[in-house]
Structure formats: C-alpha cells, structure tokens
Write a protein that holds these residues in place. Structure first.
Motif, PDB file in Angstrom:
ATOM      1  N   PRO A 287       0.819  -1.218   0.000  1.00 57.38           N
ATOM      2  CA  PRO A 287       0.000   0.000   0.000  1.00 57.38           C
ATOM      3  C   PRO A 287       0.850   1.263   0.000  1.00 57.38           C
ATOM      4  O   PRO A 287       2.031   1.253   0.380  1.00 57.38           O
ATOM      5  N   GLY A 288       0.244   2.359  -0.412  1.00 58.10           N
ATOM      6  CA  GLY A 288       0.966   3.622  -0.501  1.00 58.10           C
ATOM      7  C   GLY A 288       1.591   4.055   0.810  1.00 58.10           C
ATOM      8  O   GLY A 288       2.706   4.581   0.832  1.00 58.10           O
ATOM      9  N   ALA A 289       0.894   3.832   1.928  1.00 53.20           N
ATOM     10  CA  ALA A 289       1.397   4.284   3.234  1.00 53.20           C
ATOM     11  C   ALA A 289       2.744   3.681   3.570  1.00 53.20           C
ATOM     12  O   ALA A 289       3.565   4.310   4.255  1.00 53.20           O
ATOM     13  N   GLU A 290       2.984   2.458   3.110  1.00 49.35           N
ATOM     14  CA  GLU A 290       4.229   1.767   3.438  1.00 49.35           C
ATOM     15  C   GLU A 290       5.414   2.260   2.617  1.00 49.35           C
ATOM     16  O   GLU A 290       6.558   1.935   2.924  1.00 49.35           O
ATOM     17  N   GLN A 291       5.165   3.046   1.590  1.00 54.44           N
ATOM     18  CA  GLN A 291       6.232   3.568   0.731  1.00 54.44           C
ATOM     19  C   GLN A 291       6.607   4.984   1.176  1.00 54.44           C
ATOM     20  O   GLN A 291       6.460   5.958   0.448  1.00 54.44           O
ATOM     21  N   THR A 292       7.125   5.068   2.386  1.00 50.17           N
ATOM     22  CA  THR A 292       7.365   6.367   3.013  1.00 50.17           C
ATOM     23  C   THR A 292       8.347   7.242   2.231  1.00 50.17           C
ATOM     24  O   THR A 292       8.235   8.474   2.263  1.00 50.17           O
TER      25      THR A 292
ATOM     26  N   ILE B 225      -2.446  14.601  -0.370  1.00 49.56           N
ATOM     27  CA  ILE B 225      -1.725  13.381  -0.731  1.00 49.56           C
ATOM     28  C   ILE B 225      -2.594  12.188  -0.336  1.00 49.56           C
ATOM     29  O   ILE B 225      -2.923  12.021   0.839  1.00 49.56           O
ATOM     30  N   VAL B 226      -2.993  11.385  -1.320  1.00 47.69           N
ATOM     31  CA  VAL B 226      -3.755  10.172  -1.060  1.00 47.69           C
ATOM     32  C   VAL B 226      -2.795   8.991  -1.062  1.00 47.69           C
ATOM     33  O   VAL B 226      -2.137   8.716  -2.076  1.00 47.69           O
ATOM     34  N   LEU B 227      -2.682   8.327   0.082  1.00 45.96           N
ATOM     35  CA  LEU B 227      -1.888   7.103   0.175  1.00 45.96           C
ATOM     36  C   LEU B 227      -2.814   5.958  -0.209  1.00 45.96           C
ATOM     37  O   LEU B 227      -3.664   5.532   0.566  1.00 45.96           O
ATOM     38  N   ASP B 228      -2.664   5.471  -1.423  1.00 41.51           N
ATOM     39  CA  ASP B 228      -3.654   4.554  -1.987  1.00 41.51           C
ATOM     40  C   ASP B 228      -3.564   3.163  -1.368  1.00 41.51           C
ATOM     41  O   ASP B 228      -2.487   2.722  -0.926  1.00 41.51           O
ATOM     42  N   ARG B 229      -4.701   2.498  -1.352  1.00 43.25           N
ATOM     43  CA  ARG B 229      -4.797   1.123  -0.854  1.00 43.25           C
ATOM     44  C   ARG B 229      -5.615   0.290  -1.833  1.00 43.25           C
ATOM     45  O   ARG B 229      -6.436   0.830  -2.582  1.00 43.25           O
ATOM     46  N   PRO B 230      -5.421  -1.037  -1.845  1.00 45.25           N
ATOM     47  CA  PRO B 230      -6.179  -1.894  -2.766  1.00 45.25           C
ATOM     48  C   PRO B 230      -7.675  -1.830  -2.493  1.00 45.25           C
ATOM     49  O   PRO B 230      -8.117  -1.549  -1.371  1.00 45.25           O
ATOM     50  N   ASN B 231      -8.448  -2.106  -3.522  1.00 47.03           N
ATOM     51  CA  ASN B 231      -9.906  -2.200  -3.417  1.00 47.03           C
ATOM     52  C   ASN B 231     -10.279  -3.679  -3.456  1.00 47.03           C
ATOM     53  O   ASN B 231     -10.131  -4.327  -4.488  1.00 47.03           O
TER      54      ASN B 231
ATOM     55  N   VAL C 174      -0.403   2.008  -5.037  1.00 44.68           N
ATOM     56  CA  VAL C 174      -0.108   0.688  -4.490  1.00 44.68           C
ATOM     57  C   VAL C 174       0.887   0.008  -5.413  1.00 44.68           C
ATOM     58  O   VAL C 174       0.767   0.066  -6.642  1.00 44.68           O
ATOM     59  N   LYS C 175       1.872  -0.633  -4.840  1.00 44.98           N
ATOM     60  CA  LYS C 175       2.895  -1.317  -5.631  1.00 44.98           C
ATOM     61  C   LYS C 175       2.482  -2.765  -5.883  1.00 44.98           C
ATOM     62  O   LYS C 175       1.919  -3.424  -5.007  1.00 44.98           O
ATOM     63  N   ASN C 176       2.741  -3.242  -7.097  1.00 43.63           N
ATOM     64  CA  ASN C 176       2.488  -4.636  -7.479  1.00 43.63           C
ATOM     65  C   ASN C 176       1.009  -4.999  -7.362  1.00 43.63           C
ATOM     66  O   ASN C 176       0.636  -6.042  -6.838  1.00 43.63           O
ATOM     67  N   TYR C 177       0.155  -4.128  -7.895  1.00 37.48           N
ATOM     68  CA  TYR C 177      -1.292  -4.325  -7.761  1.00 37.48           C
ATOM     69  C   TYR C 177      -1.995  -4.048  -9.080  1.00 37.48           C
ATOM     70  O   TYR C 177      -1.626  -3.123  -9.816  1.00 37.48           O
ATOM     71  N   THR C 178      -2.979  -4.877  -9.408  1.00 35.32           N
ATOM     72  CA  THR C 178      -3.952  -4.579 -10.447  1.00 35.32           C
ATOM     73  C   THR C 178      -5.331  -4.843  -9.842  1.00 35.32           C
ATOM     74  O   THR C 178      -5.446  -5.411  -8.752  1.00 35.32           O
ATOM     75  N   HIS C 179      -6.369  -4.475 -10.562  1.00 36.86           N
ATOM     76  CA  HIS C 179      -7.715  -4.682 -10.026  1.00 36.86           C
ATOM     77  C   HIS C 179      -8.109  -6.157  -9.976  1.00 36.86           C
ATOM     78  O   HIS C 179      -9.129  -6.503  -9.373  1.00 36.86           O
ATOM     79  N   GLN C 180      -7.332  -7.001 -10.574  1.00 39.36           N
ATOM     80  CA  GLN C 180      -7.600  -8.437 -10.502  1.00 39.36           C
ATOM     81  C   GLN C 180      -6.755  -9.127  -9.427  1.00 39.36           C
ATOM     82  O   GLN C 180      -6.810 -10.349  -9.291  1.00 39.36           O
TER      83      GLN C 180
END
Length: 400
Positions: A41-46, A170-176, A234-240
């Motif tokens: 998730p974005g938050a972890e990529q400080t 700044i939006v720290l994105d997370r998976p849906n 988010v790193k290493n993420y797609t909607h699938q």
C-alpha cells in the motif's frame, strides 16, 4: 534525555526496521511469501511522500486502518519527526470503534495529544480555519469499493476543502477488495446523499486514488474547483489482484466474507431484513422476523459497534451466508429478489424514509422490484449508464 524523546526514538527505530523488513520480504521469490507480501500500500512507501511532509504542518484524514505494518500511520509519522497538527476522523471515529451512524465528536487523541476534528457529525468538511492551520493534508483510509461506503464521501469533502484553501492533498492509496468488477445502477443526481455523492455505479471498480482523480477530472468538486492531488500508488497491484484486508475496515465488516458480500447485501439496509448487525456474523446472515425465509435463526442485540441494531431483540429467520460462494463478476441480486418475492407483507418490505432509494442511487430499482420486473430486464436497463461509466473510468485507471 527526557522519557518522551527516548520513546519516540524507539518507535522511529521500530518503524524503520518494520519498513525495511517489509521491503526485504517483498523481494522473496517463494510462492507463499510472494502471495503474502507483494502488494505494498501507498502508506508503506514512506520514501515517496516523507519529503513532501518534512517541515510542514500536516493534517491527516485517517482511522484504525491507516497503518504501516502494525503501527498506526500517525504514530509512525510522529516518530519520524513529522508535525501532525490535526487528525480528521471519518465515520466510526479515529480508532474505528463507533457504531454505524453514530456522530463523532471533536477531541484530543489521548495517545498522541493530537487534536481530533470530526468529519462525521455536524460538519462533514474541514473548516477554513482548520485548513488555515495546515500546509498539507494526507488521506489514508481503507475503502471497500462501494458507493454507499461513506469514507469516499469524506474524501470528496476533504478534496473540496483543499481546493478552496489551495492546500495539497496526498492520497496514500490502498487496494480495493471489490475492485475486480463494475456493477449496479449509476446514481441519479436527484438521489445524491452522504451514502452516494457521485454519478458512479454501486460497485465502481476504482481505488480511492483513482476515484479522487475522477472527482477532480470530471469537475465534481464544483465550478472552478480543482484539488492539488498527489496519489502514492499501491505497488504490485492490479484490479484483478486478490487482497484480503489485514484490518476490519469498520465495526460491521469483520472479515473478508463480509467485505465481499457487503455490495450485494447492503440494499437490505433499506428494508425490514436484518443483515446481522448486532450479531457476530454481520453482513453474513440475512433474515426477518416477519417472514420465514430460511432455517437459520438469529436475534440482533446491542453490541459494541452496533448499538440499537435493526430488529433488535426479535428472532429473525433466514440464511447463513458465512460459507456462501461469492460472485467474481457482479452483484448477487438473487437474495434481494427472492426475499421481496416471498415477503409476507410486500407493502412494508421497504422502510419508510427513502433509505432503499438512497442506497440504490435511484428509485427505479424499487419500482422495478414492486412491478415484478425480472432480474435480467433490470440488469439490461443499467447497461447504457454502465457502458458510459466504464468508458469514463478508463481515463482514470492507475492499475491497468
């Protein structure tokens, strides 16, 4: 050296070690490790957002899901020397313990001493005075990808406040977790409310970062309003990419089964059918005291996070869906159609006050149900709006 700086130094060391360990774990090639750690998730990529916060007065729109590993994001940033001026609390509060719909009060976080401003009470939007005391705002809350989940409404109002105050967000994105499909009626603006603010489907197939881009790009903040937006993806993420939430996103979504059933079962919140609030199987059981829908029995009672639940103290008859298969392609409307069709008193099935229409984003679904229109015909009526939305959605996808 006083005790407080020592404690902060220890927390900072722990946060740094935690981030390093997560990074090292992500590089592992074993199948089990990869499945568990590749999504970051974005938050972890400080490293991607700390430079934008250094020396700034920071406002944070966060709750209990805002974490780096097991450490709350606020605690992490304070330990790293960031000045957190204000915490803005959404529905369920900063620590995520308030009942659904319960008003959140202003206060001060006893653990950090940071001022907490409620965005779920008399005011849904940061005030000009609050924005004047900030240089930048960070948004980091786990979403579940449904239009009626109010965290995205809070995000909209925060974007609006940032646009008016000319402050960056700044939006720290997370998976849906429900990001792998798009379905449901697109909201008619006549039914706009806090449980549905945008002309998007019930399940909209975007992360919060992507949705923020759409809100900006489509001019939904209002005339001549654009938020200065940065999304940490988010790193290493797609909607699938399957993603099991590490923390329950709200008190009545206790596990992944509930999260995946939520888009289909939330319609019942506008009816006499209980979705299990006040039980230990929230959004995993459905039933009513007025019609014997099935062999499963449950009685909603007051519980933390579910005070005064619907059908409180009444024996409900229905279905246990804790092991039910989940559709991967669309909403499961068969439960709604079946329960309405079999209702002992159809005239009282929908609650007064228009709640069902607000959740649906239209009155057409209710009118079609009461008229006996088939599910296939109802779905076909959604197709033109869904097709237009999917075309628009393409412009804002970060994860293709």
């Amino acid at each position: 050296m006083s005790l407080q700086p020592v404690c902060r130094l220890l927390v900072a060391l722990f946060v740094s070690l935690s981030i390093a360990c997560q990074a090292q774990s992500t590089q592992q090639t074993g199948a089990t490790s990869v499945a568990r750690t590749t999504v970051v998730p974005g938050a972890e990529q400080t490293a991607l957002y700390l430079p934008a916060l250094k020396g700034k007065r920071v406002g944070m729109v966060v709750n209990h899901t805002s974490r780096i590993g097991k450490t709350h994001l606020v605690d992490s940033l304070l330990a790293l020397g960031i000045t957190v001026k204000t915490i803005f609390a959404p529905e369920h509060g900063f620590r995520g313990e308030a009942t659904d719909g319960e008003k959140i009060s202003n206060g001060r976080d006893p653990r950090t001493g940071v001022m907490i401003a409620s965005l779920y009470g008399a005011n849904h939007k940061p005030s000009p005075a609050q924005m004047d005391s900030l240089d930048v705002v960070v948004f980091d809350i786990q979403d579940v990808g449904c239009r009626f989940y109010t965290y995205i409404s809070t995000m909209h109002y925060v974007m609006e406040a940032c646009a008016e105050a000319k402050k960056p967000l700044i939006v720290l994105d997370r998976p849906n977790p429900n990001g792998h499909y798009v379905d449901g009626p697109v909201l008619n603006p006549k039914f706009k409310s806090f449980v549905g603010m945008h002309p998007i489907p019930v399940v909209y197939g975007l992360t919060e970062g992507e949705l923020a881009g759409m809100i900006n790009g489509e001019g939904w903040l209002g005339p001549n309003k654009t938020c200065s937006l940065t999304v940490i993806p988010v790193k290493n993420y797609t909607h699938q990419t399957p993603y099991v939430l590490p923390v329950r996103p709200s008190p009545n979504l206790p596990n992944q089964q509930a999260v995946l059933l939520y888009p289909s079962l939330c319609f019942f919140e506008g009816t006499v059918v209980s979705v299990g609030r006040g039980t230990d199987k929230q959004f995993q059981v459905i039933g009513s005291p007025y019609t014997k829908y099935g062999p499963y029995e449950f009685t909603p009672v007051d519980k933390p996070g579910a005070m005064n639940p619907p059908q409180e103290g009444k024996l409900c008859y229905g279905l246990d869906l804790t092991q039910a298969p989940i559709s991967k392609t669309g909403l499961m409307l068969d439960y709604l159609f079946d329960f309405y069709k079999r209702a002992t008193n159809k005239s009282t099935f929908f609650l007064a006050g228009g709640g069902f229409d607000r959740l649906s984003g239209t009155d057409q679904l209710r009118l079609q149900l009461t008229a006996g229109v088939s599910e296939a015909t109802i779905r076909k009526s959604w197709e033109p709006d869904l097709a237009a939305y999917k075309t628009m959605r393409q412009k804002y996808l970060i994860y293709r």
